[in-house]
Motif scaffolding. Structure first.
Motif, PDB file in Angstrom:
ATOM      1  N   TYR A  44       0.805  -1.222   0.000  1.00  0.00           N
ATOM      2  CA  TYR A  44       0.000   0.000   0.000  1.00  0.00           C
ATOM      3  C   TYR A  44       0.839   1.274   0.000  1.00  0.00           C
ATOM      4  CZ  TYR A  44      -3.788  -3.192   1.347  1.00  0.00           C
ATOM      5  OH  TYR A  44      -4.709  -4.217   1.387  1.00  0.00           O
ATOM      6  N   SER A  45       2.129   1.170   0.314  1.00  0.00           N
ATOM      7  CA  SER A  45       2.978   2.363   0.280  1.00  0.00           C
ATOM      8  C   SER A  45       3.200   2.846  -1.157  1.00  0.00           C
ATOM      9  CB  SER A  45       4.323   2.101   0.966  1.00  0.00           C
ATOM     10  OG  SER A  45       5.114   1.195   0.220  1.00  0.00           O
ATOM     11  N   GLU A  46       2.981   1.960  -2.125  1.00  0.00           N
ATOM     12  CA  GLU A  46       2.993   2.372  -3.537  1.00  0.00           C
ATOM     13  C   GLU A  46       1.559   2.713  -3.908  1.00  0.00           C
ATOM     14  OE1 GLU A  46       4.365   0.990  -8.033  1.00  0.00           O
ATOM     15  OE2 GLU A  46       4.559  -0.434  -6.373  1.00  0.00           O
ATOM     16  N   ARG A  47       1.350   3.970  -4.241  1.00  0.00           N
ATOM     17  CA  ARG A  47      -0.022   4.423  -4.509  1.00  0.00           C
ATOM     18  C   ARG A  47      -0.044   5.434  -5.629  1.00  0.00           C
ATOM     19  NH1 ARG A  47       0.291   6.733   0.931  1.00  0.00           N
ATOM     20  NH2 ARG A  47       0.243   4.554   1.524  1.00  0.00           N
ATOM     21  N   LEU A 119     -12.571   6.376   6.690  1.00  0.00           N
ATOM     22  CA  LEU A 119     -13.366   5.213   7.070  1.00  0.00           C
ATOM     23  C   LEU A 119     -12.975   3.973   6.266  1.00  0.00           C
ATOM     24  CD1 LEU A 119     -16.913   6.836   7.381  1.00  0.00           C
ATOM     25  CD2 LEU A 119     -15.588   5.809   9.248  1.00  0.00           C
ATOM     26  N   GLU A 120     -12.845   4.133   4.963  1.00  0.00           N
ATOM     27  CA  GLU A 120     -12.572   2.973   4.100  1.00  0.00           C
ATOM     28  C   GLU A 120     -11.132   2.494   4.237  1.00  0.00           C
ATOM     29  OE1 GLU A 120     -14.412   0.099   1.763  1.00  0.00           O
ATOM     30  OE2 GLU A 120     -15.264   1.796   2.860  1.00  0.00           O
ATOM     31  N   LEU A 121     -10.178   3.407   4.339  1.00  0.00           N
ATOM     32  CA  LEU A 121      -8.772   3.017   4.468  1.00  0.00           C
ATOM     33  C   LEU A 121      -8.514   2.282   5.778  1.00  0.00           C
ATOM     34  CD1 LEU A 121      -6.956   6.185   3.065  1.00  0.00           C
ATOM     35  CD2 LEU A 121      -7.191   3.955   1.965  1.00  0.00           C
ATOM     36  N   GLY A 122      -9.309   2.598   6.802  1.00  0.00           N
ATOM     37  CA  GLY A 122      -9.162   1.910   8.078  1.00  0.00           C
ATOM     38  C   GLY A 122      -9.359   0.409   7.968  1.00  0.00           C
ATOM     39  N   ARG A 123     -10.111  -0.022   6.983  1.00  0.00           N
ATOM     40  CA  ARG A 123     -10.339  -1.458   6.767  1.00  0.00           C
ATOM     41  C   ARG A 123      -9.062  -2.180   6.353  1.00  0.00           C
ATOM     42  NH1 ARG A 123     -14.430  -2.373   2.412  1.00  0.00           N
ATOM     43  NH2 ARG A 123     -14.263  -4.485   3.197  1.00  0.00           N
ATOM     44  N   GLY A 125      -5.892  -1.086   7.419  1.00  0.00           N
ATOM     45  CA  GLY A 125      -4.815  -0.706   8.315  1.00  0.00           C
ATOM     46  C   GLY A 125      -4.157   0.618   7.967  1.00  0.00           C
ATOM     47  N   MET A 126      -4.794   1.396   7.105  1.00  0.00           N
ATOM     48  CA  MET A 126      -4.249   2.700   6.729  1.00  0.00           C
ATOM     49  C   MET A 126      -4.985   3.801   7.485  1.00  0.00           C
ATOM     50  SD  MET A 126      -3.366   2.384   2.649  1.00  0.00           S
ATOM     51  CE  MET A 126      -4.739   1.364   2.083  1.00  0.00           C
ATOM     52  N   THR A 127      -4.396   4.994   7.466  1.00  0.00           N
ATOM     53  CA  THR A 127      -4.956   6.137   8.177  1.00  0.00           C
ATOM     54  C   THR A 127      -5.047   7.338   7.248  1.00  0.00           C
ATOM     55  OG1 THR A 127      -2.838   7.088   8.903  1.00  0.00           O
ATOM     56  CG2 THR A 127      -3.770   5.302  10.254  1.00  0.00           C
ATOM     57  N   LYS A 128      -5.418   8.486   7.813  1.00  0.00           N
ATOM     58  CA  LYS A 128      -5.528   9.705   7.014  1.00  0.00           C
ATOM     59  C   LYS A 128      -4.197  10.100   6.393  1.00  0.00           C
ATOM     60  CE  LYS A 128      -5.184  12.718  11.088  1.00  0.00           C
ATOM     61  NZ  LYS A 128      -5.912  13.714  11.897  1.00  0.00           N
ATOM     62  N   ARG A 129      -3.088   9.646   6.962  1.00  0.00           N
ATOM     63  CA  ARG A 129      -1.773   9.927   6.382  1.00  0.00           C
ATOM     64  C   ARG A 129      -1.588   9.244   5.031  1.00  0.00           C
ATOM     65  NH1 ARG A 129       2.069  12.188   9.749  1.00  0.00           N
ATOM     66  NH2 ARG A 129       1.459  12.407  11.942  1.00  0.00           N
ATOM     67  N   CYS A 172      -8.690  -0.342  -5.180  1.00  0.00           N
ATOM     68  CA  CYS A 172      -9.406   0.867  -5.581  1.00  0.00           C
ATOM     69  C   CYS A 172     -10.246   1.335  -4.395  1.00  0.00           C
ATOM     70  CB  CYS A 172     -10.311   0.571  -6.777  1.00  0.00           C
ATOM     71  SG  CYS A 172     -11.379   1.941  -7.262  1.00  0.00           S
ATOM     72  N   VAL A 173     -10.047   2.595  -3.987  1.00  0.00           N
ATOM     73  CA  VAL A 173     -10.801   3.173  -2.877  1.00  0.00           C
ATOM     74  C   VAL A 173     -11.564   4.389  -3.394  1.00  0.00           C
ATOM     75  CG1 VAL A 173     -10.716   4.125  -0.554  1.00  0.00           C
ATOM     76  CG2 VAL A 173      -9.067   2.371  -1.236  1.00  0.00           C
ATOM     77  N   ILE A 174     -12.885   4.368  -3.212  1.00  0.00           N
ATOM     78  CA  ILE A 174     -13.763   5.405  -3.774  1.00  0.00           C
ATOM     79  C   ILE A 174     -14.534   6.110  -2.661  1.00  0.00           C
ATOM     80  CG2 ILE A 174     -15.978   5.675  -5.007  1.00  0.00           C
ATOM     81  CD1 ILE A 174     -14.940   3.735  -7.095  1.00  0.00           C
ATOM     82  N   SER A 175     -14.656   7.420  -2.809  1.00  0.00           N
ATOM     83  CA  SER A 175     -15.648   8.176  -2.055  1.00  0.00           C
ATOM     84  C   SER A 175     -16.647   8.708  -3.068  1.00  0.00           C
ATOM     85  CB  SER A 175     -15.008   9.346  -1.301  1.00  0.00           C
ATOM     86  OG  SER A 175     -16.029  10.199  -0.781  1.00  0.00           O
ATOM     87  N   ASN A 176     -17.877   8.234  -2.990  1.00  0.00           N
ATOM     88  CA  ASN A 176     -18.925   8.764  -3.861  1.00  0.00           C
ATOM     89  C   ASN A 176     -19.307  10.124  -3.267  1.00  0.00           C
ATOM     90  OD1 ASN A 176     -20.793   8.969  -5.881  1.00  0.00           O
ATOM     91  ND2 ASN A 176     -22.303   7.640  -4.904  1.00  0.00           N
ATOM     92  N   CYS A 177     -18.750  11.169  -3.827  1.00  0.00           N
ATOM     93  CA  CYS A 177     -18.667  12.492  -3.200  1.00  0.00           C
ATOM     94  C   CYS A 177     -19.998  12.992  -2.619  1.00  0.00           C
ATOM     95  CB  CYS A 177     -18.134  13.506  -4.199  1.00  0.00           C
ATOM     96  SG  CYS A 177     -17.893  15.151  -3.510  1.00  0.00           S
TER      97      CYS A 177
END
Length: 198
Positions: A44-47, A119-123, A125-129, A172-177
């Motif tokens: 996940y560090s490659e994004r 919220l989704e990244l927490g699933r 093990g990632m955070t807002k960073r 793929c991580v999506i926020s349906n705005c």
């Protein structure tokens, strides 16, 4: 094999797209911004990197033929179809904090893409960073000659879609705005659809 996901208005979603598969993101009702970040599924560090992506095609927008690049300079996905015409990757995602600056402190309580991503990244093990500059599929962000950007009325129609071929396994991580204060969603957030096939 084909998987279809209907994502409600204002909600997040995530899923794995395997190398060789195609992901189709559909603006079901039109004029809906779909904030998206891609991560290498194996690390996940490659994004996604907006800078490398724009530099690779020499264009301020993403469309058919664009290469979605990672921060390691590798191609993550290739855009193979686009019925809308162009997609923004410079304006970033909305947040509760930016809402208050742009639209007033009474908007602080309103849900935003940054919160969806958290919220989704927490699933995983990632955070807002781990939130990086994202792609805003179907968001209309004209850039003037002096470099000023504005969020304008959406130009996508119901059923418009973008398809991407995965060159590696990606998350793929999506926020349906959920934004209701500017015209990126026609002031009325709507459901979208994601289809993974191959």
């Amino acid at each position: 094999m084909e998987q279809s996901f209907d994502i409600p208005a204002q909600k997040p979603w995530s899923g794995i797209v395997k190398k060789g598969q195609t992901i189709r993101i559909e603006d079901t009702f039109g004029q809906q911004a779909i904030d998206t970040i891609f991560y290498c599924a194996d690390d996940y560090s490659e994004r996604y990197s907006s800078q490398d992506t724009l530099r690779a095609q020499g264009s301020a927008y993403i469309t058919t033929g664009s290469k979605i690049m990672s921060c390691e300079g590798r191609v993550m996905l290739s855009v193979t179809a686009d019925t809308s015409g162009r997609h923004d990757t410079s304006a970033g995602c909305c947040s509760c904090e930016s809402n208050t600056v742009r639209f007033g402190h009474d908007t602080l309580y309103q849900h935003a893409c940054r919160e969806n991503f958290i919220l989704e990244l927490g699933r995983y093990g990632m955070t807002k960073r781990d939130i990086v500059a994202n792609i805003n599929f179907f968001m209309n962000v004209p850039i003037s000659a002096n470099g000023a950007m504005t969020v304008d009325d959406g130009i996508s129609s119901p059923g418009d879609h973008v398809e991407m071929f995965a060159e590696m396994d990606v998350l793929c991580v999506i926020s349906n705005c959920p934004q209701i204060n500017n015209p990126c969603n026609g002031f009325d957030p709507t459901p979208i659809r994601v289809v993974i096939k191959g």
